[in-house]
Design a protein around this motif. Structure first.
Motif, PDB file in Angstrom:
ATOM      1  N   HIS A 190      -1.756 -13.596  -7.399  1.00 31.31           N
ATOM      2  CA  HIS A 190      -3.127 -12.862  -6.722  1.00 31.31           C
ATOM      3  C   HIS A 190      -3.982 -13.886  -6.549  1.00 31.31           C
ATOM      4  O   HIS A 190      -4.837 -13.620  -5.480  1.00 31.31           O
ATOM      5  N   ARG A 191      -4.280 -14.721  -7.416  1.00 30.63           N
ATOM      6  CA  ARG A 191      -5.351 -15.897  -7.537  1.00 30.63           C
ATOM      7  C   ARG A 191      -5.168 -16.593  -6.051  1.00 30.63           C
ATOM      8  O   ARG A 191      -6.071 -16.878  -5.309  1.00 30.63           O
ATOM      9  N   LYS A 207      -6.686  -3.413  -7.010  1.00 24.76           N
ATOM     10  CA  LYS A 207      -8.117  -3.581  -7.291  1.00 24.76           C
ATOM     11  C   LYS A 207      -8.896  -3.923  -5.966  1.00 24.76           C
ATOM     12  O   LYS A 207     -10.081  -3.722  -5.922  1.00 24.76           O
ATOM     13  N   ASP A 208      -8.214  -4.834  -5.210  1.00 26.17           N
ATOM     14  CA  ASP A 208      -9.044  -5.411  -4.002  1.00 26.17           C
ATOM     15  C   ASP A 208      -9.190  -4.532  -3.098  1.00 26.17           C
ATOM     16  O   ASP A 208     -10.190  -4.523  -2.296  1.00 26.17           O
ATOM     17  N   ALA A 231      -6.809   9.247  -4.684  1.00 25.86           N
ATOM     18  CA  ALA A 231      -7.327   9.902  -3.501  1.00 25.86           C
ATOM     19  C   ALA A 231      -9.013   9.638  -3.049  1.00 25.86           C
ATOM     20  O   ALA A 231      -9.534   9.935  -1.944  1.00 25.86           O
ATOM     21  N   LYS A 232      -9.397   9.678  -4.224  1.00 26.73           N
ATOM     22  CA  LYS A 232     -10.876   9.674  -4.130  1.00 26.73           C
ATOM     23  C   LYS A 232     -11.659   8.476  -3.944  1.00 26.73           C
ATOM     24  O   LYS A 232     -12.856   8.282  -3.408  1.00 26.73           O
ATOM     25  N   VAL A 233     -10.825   7.329  -4.015  1.00 23.92           N
ATOM     26  CA  VAL A 233     -11.355   5.953  -3.602  1.00 23.92           C
ATOM     27  C   VAL A 233     -10.915   5.391  -2.405  1.00 23.92           C
ATOM     28  O   VAL A 233     -10.955   4.343  -2.028  1.00 23.92           O
ATOM     29  N   GLY A 234     -10.266   6.406  -1.613  1.00 22.14           N
ATOM     30  CA  GLY A 234      -9.781   5.882  -0.099  1.00 22.14           C
ATOM     31  C   GLY A 234      -8.471   5.073  -0.019  1.00 22.14           C
ATOM     32  O   GLY A 234      -8.284   4.653   0.948  1.00 22.14           O
ATOM     33  N   ILE A 235      -7.710   4.930  -1.082  1.00 23.75           N
ATOM     34  CA  ILE A 235      -6.299   4.159  -1.072  1.00 23.75           C
ATOM     35  C   ILE A 235      -5.326   5.302  -0.832  1.00 23.75           C
ATOM     36  O   ILE A 235      -5.260   6.022  -1.493  1.00 23.75           O
ATOM     37  N   GLY A 295      -7.437 -14.163   1.136  1.00 22.15           N
ATOM     38  CA  GLY A 295      -8.228 -13.168   0.739  1.00 22.15           C
ATOM     39  C   GLY A 295      -7.807 -11.903   0.181  1.00 22.15           C
ATOM     40  O   GLY A 295      -6.580 -11.896  -0.309  1.00 22.15           O
ATOM     41  N   PRO A 296      -8.715 -10.925  -0.037  1.00 22.23           N
ATOM     42  CA  PRO A 296      -8.148  -9.569  -0.919  1.00 22.23           C
ATOM     43  C   PRO A 296      -7.240  -8.979  -0.002  1.00 22.23           C
ATOM     44  O   PRO A 296      -7.266  -8.809   1.150  1.00 22.23           O
ATOM     45  N   CYS A 297      -6.338  -8.412  -1.005  1.00 21.59           N
ATOM     46  CA  CYS A 297      -5.176  -7.586  -0.484  1.00 21.59           C
ATOM     47  C   CYS A 297      -5.851  -6.400   0.108  1.00 21.59           C
ATOM     48  O   CYS A 297      -6.452  -5.543  -0.614  1.00 21.59           O
ATOM     49  N   GLU A 298      -5.311  -5.818   1.186  1.00 23.67           N
ATOM     50  CA  GLU A 298      -5.571  -4.610   2.047  1.00 23.67           C
ATOM     51  C   GLU A 298      -4.407  -3.762   2.160  1.00 23.67           C
ATOM     52  O   GLU A 298      -4.504  -2.318   2.424  1.00 23.67           O
TER      53      GLU A 298
END
Length: 274
Positions: free
Chosen positions: A71-72, A143-144, A190-194, A79-82
């Motif tokens: 991950h690092r 988490k990203d 579901a509440k955090v859009g992932i 960049g951050p994982c999407e």
């Protein structure tokens, strides 16, 4: 998908390698994670030579510390994982019976593995690789995605998660766990859009099953013939058959689609055999 960062576990394999290439062709920057660094690097090099952006990263999906190191590296290089594709998985001979059906005479045959001979460590390995090998990378990379738009997790389930195949109880049960986890995680996030969905491939020829389904001359084994006879489209899947569903599930147009497991099986699951 332009400039989105995608992480693909098991990316050195045939099916997930195809998924990684498809993401790159559509503009994503791809981190190819695999237990075998050489396989990850080779796929990344192929993507880069075709004009895409990719890096190869060694990672054991059952080792959280190794995944955190990966991950690092992804954060530093891309960049951050999407987009996360949880593709690492597989079966083990010790979780597989020799015969499709049990008969009492199998108990006296040392060269056969009956249900009673299944090795619990082999079964445990299969469950860990497929289920924990999906859960742990999700813990590390998702988490990203918190607080961002259009982020997706795509798990790789299997058609035998719906109806278990003969001889492979460990793999069937493990993939059923992946499908169940896909639904659970979709609700949880579901509440955090992932969004969390899964592909469920039918029968595709891979390095893992090729010797079971085809002979050295390319003709099909008895099991291979049985599979094709139960697949209405009359063929094995090709890696590229997964691409359109992958892109659909990653597209913002499916922003209201989460918690589904999509069969890609040539009609196998729809056919009763008659």
């Amino acid at each position: 998908m332009t400039n989105k960062v995608a992480v693909v576990t098991g990316g050195g394999g045939i099916l997930c390698g195809e998924l990684a290439k498809t993401l790159a062709k559509n503009g994503a920057k791809v981190a190819v994670l695999d237990l075998k660094k050489e396989a990850a690097d080779n796929l990344a090099a192929e993507i880069n030579s075709a004009g895409g952006t990719a890096i190869g990263v060694a990672a054991n999906v059952l080792d959280k510390e190794a995944l955190e190191a990966a991950h690092r590296e992804v954060l530093k290089e891309l960049g951050p994982c999407e987009i996360l594709i949880n593709g690492a998985g597989g079966n083990h001979p010790k979780g597989t019976t020799s015969m499709e059906h049990f008969s009492p005479d199998q108990l006296d045959k040392a060269d056969l593995t009956s249900f009673f001979d299944l090795d619990h460590e082999g079964v445990e390995f299969v469950f860990n690789l497929n289920f924990l090998g999906t859960l742990i990378p999700t813990q590390v990379f998702s988490k990203d995605m918190i607080g961002k738009d259009d982020c997706s997790i795509i798990n790789i389930s299997s058609m035998n998660a719906f109806t278990p195949l003969t001889k492979i109880p460990a793999y069937s049960g493990a993939k059923a766990a992946v499908s169940n986890f896909t639904q659970w995680l979709a609700v949880h996030f579901a509440k955090v859009g992932i969004r969390v969905n899964a592909l469920a491939p039918g029968f595709f020829l891979t390095d893992q099953n090729r010797s079971l389904l085809t002979k050295e001359d390319g003709s099909m084994t008895e099991r291979g013939n049985k599979i094709i006879s139960q697949t209405p489209m009359g063929r094995y899947g090709k890696p590229e058959d997964l691409n359109s569903t992958l892109l659909w599930l990653c597209d913002p147009a499916t922003s209201f689609v989460t918690g589904i497991v999509v069969p890609i099986d040539g009609g196998f699951s729809a056919y009763s055999g008659v």
